[in-house]
Write an enzyme that holds these catalytic residues in place. Structure first.
Site, PDB file in Angstrom:
ATOM      1  N   TYR A 150      23.035 -10.766 -53.232  1.00 16.63           N
ATOM      2  CA  TYR A 150      23.336 -11.884 -52.330  1.00 16.63           C
ATOM      3  C   TYR A 150      23.603 -11.345 -50.931  1.00 16.63           C
ATOM      4  O   TYR A 150      24.416 -10.434 -50.753  1.00 16.63           O
ATOM      5  CB  TYR A 150      24.567 -12.651 -52.825  1.00 16.63           C
ATOM      6  CG  TYR A 150      25.006 -13.762 -51.899  1.00 16.63           C
ATOM      7  CD1 TYR A 150      24.340 -14.981 -51.901  1.00 16.63           C
ATOM      8  CD2 TYR A 150      26.083 -13.598 -51.032  1.00 16.63           C
ATOM      9  CE1 TYR A 150      24.731 -16.007 -51.044  1.00 16.63           C
ATOM     10  CE2 TYR A 150      26.481 -14.612 -50.177  1.00 16.63           C
ATOM     11  CZ  TYR A 150      25.801 -15.811 -50.187  1.00 16.63           C
ATOM     12  OH  TYR A 150      26.190 -16.827 -49.340  1.00 16.63           O
ATOM     13  N   ASP A 251      24.739  -4.009 -46.418  1.00 18.95           N
ATOM     14  CA  ASP A 251      25.516  -5.241 -46.288  1.00 18.95           C
ATOM     15  C   ASP A 251      26.937  -4.913 -46.736  1.00 18.95           C
ATOM     16  O   ASP A 251      27.222  -4.803 -47.917  1.00 18.95           O
ATOM     17  CB  ASP A 251      24.889  -6.329 -47.164  1.00 18.95           C
ATOM     18  CG  ASP A 251      25.666  -7.640 -47.146  1.00 18.95           C
ATOM     19  OD1 ASP A 251      26.813  -7.651 -46.660  1.00 18.95           O
ATOM     20  OD2 ASP A 251      25.133  -8.641 -47.658  1.00 18.95           O
ATOM     21  N   LYS A 278      33.982 -11.439 -42.956  1.00 19.12           N
ATOM     22  CA  LYS A 278      35.252 -11.563 -43.671  1.00 19.12           C
ATOM     23  C   LYS A 278      36.389 -10.761 -43.054  1.00 19.12           C
ATOM     24  O   LYS A 278      37.043 -11.228 -42.128  1.00 19.12           O
ATOM     25  CB  LYS A 278      35.044 -11.215 -45.143  1.00 19.12           C
ATOM     26  CG  LYS A 278      33.948 -12.079 -45.791  1.00 19.12           C
ATOM     27  CD  LYS A 278      33.900 -11.937 -47.267  1.00 19.12           C
ATOM     28  CE  LYS A 278      32.681 -12.627 -47.871  1.00 19.12           C
ATOM     29  NZ  LYS A 278      32.579 -14.063 -47.596  1.00 19.12           N
TER      30      LYS A 278
END
Length: 404
Positions: A150, A251, A278
């Site tokens: 993802y 990522d 985040k």
């Protein structure tokens, strides 16, 4: 399960009312796919430290912390004070603010791969722009990603993220559209790889090298229960991407919480570009990508740019000061303590399931963990899919029902 659901509904009547009202205006009652669970999610009223309190007064120990964002817990005093002070001076401007320089400096000094960085408002935008840079730099359009990986919600990473077993070729990694109507060209332009399988990965990359721009990977794959990549696999990927002229993208939207320099510092494998989110925003909306100066200079507006990048709230000072206040507190000692607590938690979970004679794989690294009900070792997307998802849902539901 029925008794647990009854217990939950009895203790969360106001959440039930709010969910019913929300469904009148929002599809499914929210704007976030992961926010819903049956029979309905509880609605949070406030949060502090490592707990959230719902609108019915139930208090929950929060293991999610907004998908790993709140590395220091909710409502950290220094973060709250930084945001309060900035709010008094303005929420956002049309021109730069010094705070973006300081947060960029912190990332460049901490992360081995980052010579320059650029901010946006979500991890999704971070991976989108890193891939865009790789395409512009190489002049090639295809990308390679891990089957089941993802990387946000934009078109070219929304391939083979949640693909079921029956949609996959029994032997080969398979590119599968995530929703009806997705252009066939998207699926054709995304090559998928088996996680931790060096032999098949090398073969596939060599076969497609002439059209590939980049390989994007989470070094700690969140969809697999925060399963870290095998060190030999990552090192070989680094060698192959260099040899084949591909841009190697990490990522680290979630794994950046492992150390001051992220997973790449901990694992000793340095990509060409890294994406963030985040943690670096301290709880405010944030995304970023950074890397080699020659790649990042594609976005330089003083002489071009080759690739344009705009956004009303990019590097807004509210996010920048919250991020700085967070990173300033994340010393090596803090990371060491968090990672040690993660080791303890995983060990205790394994001990409990062993005592109960339940077949479970507990995955994770540092302060990240996942639970899979299976006897099979978790190594990739398919081993995750073969685990007992119904049992996992029962565990989650039981925890939520008893949290108060």
């Amino acid at each position: 399960m029925d008794s647990e659901v009854d217990r939950y509904t009895a203790s969360t009547p106001r959440s039930a009312e709010l969910q019913a009202e929300a469904e009148r205006y929002l599809p499914g009652g929210s704007s976030r796919g992961t926010a819903y669970f049956a029979p309905y999610p509880f609605f949070v009223e406030r949060a502090d430290g490592h707990h959230v309190v719902d609108v019915d007064g139930n208090r929950y120990l929060d293991f999610m912390l907004n998908a790993t964002t709140y590395v220091l817990g909710h409502s950290n005093d220094r973060v709250v004070e930084a945001v309060r002070e900035q709010a008094a001076n303005g929420l956002s401007y049309s021109t730069p603010h010094e705070s973006q320089v300081r947060l960029a400096q912190a990332l460049c000094e901490r992360v081995p791969s980052v010579e320059k960085v650029r901010f946006t408002n979500s991890g999704t935008e971070g991976t989108l722009n890193a891939i865009r840079a790789a395409r512009a730099y190489t002049g090639r359009h295809k990308i390679a990603k891990i089957e089941g990986g993802y990387h946000g919600n934009h078109e070219y990473v929304s391939v083979s993220v949640y693909a079921p077993l029956d949609a996959l070729d029994p032997e080969e990694p398979t590119s599968v559209a995530e929703w009806p109507g997705q252009p066939p060209s998207v699926v054709e332009d995304v090559i998928t790889l088996h996680y931790n399988d060096i032999e098949s990965t090398e073969r596939i990359l060599r076969e497609n090298a002439a059209e590939l721009s980049c390989v994007i990977i989470e070094p700690v794959l969140s969809n697999f229960g925060y399963l870290p990549a095998d060190g030999e696999y990552l090192a070989r990927l680094r060698e192959l991407t260099t040899e084949l002229g591909l841009i190697f993208i990490f990522d680290e939207v979630q794994s950046f919480r492992l150390s001051q320099g992220g997973a790449q510092e901990q694992m000793g494998v340095i990509p060409d570009m890294t994406t963030f989110g985040k943690v670096i925003g301290g709880g405010m909306p944030v995304g970023a990508w950074g890397g080699r100066a020659d790649l990042m200079d594609l976005f330089d507006p003083t002489d071009g740019p080759v690739v344009s990048h705009a956004g009303t709230f990019n590097a807004n000072p509210m996010t920048m000061v919250a991020g700085l206040a967070t990173l300033d507190q994340l010393t090596p000692e803090v990371y060491e303590r968090m990672n040690a607590l993660g080791d303890i938690l995983r060990a205790k979970l394994r001990a409990v399931f062993d005592e109960l004679d339940v077949a479970v794989q507990v995955t994770g690294i540092g302060s990240l963990f996942g639970i899979h009900f299976t006897e099979e070792r978790i190594v990739d997307h398919r081993s995750v899919l073969r685990a007992d998802r119904a049992m996992q849902q029962k565990l989650f539901t039981g925890y939520s029902m008893r949290a108060s």
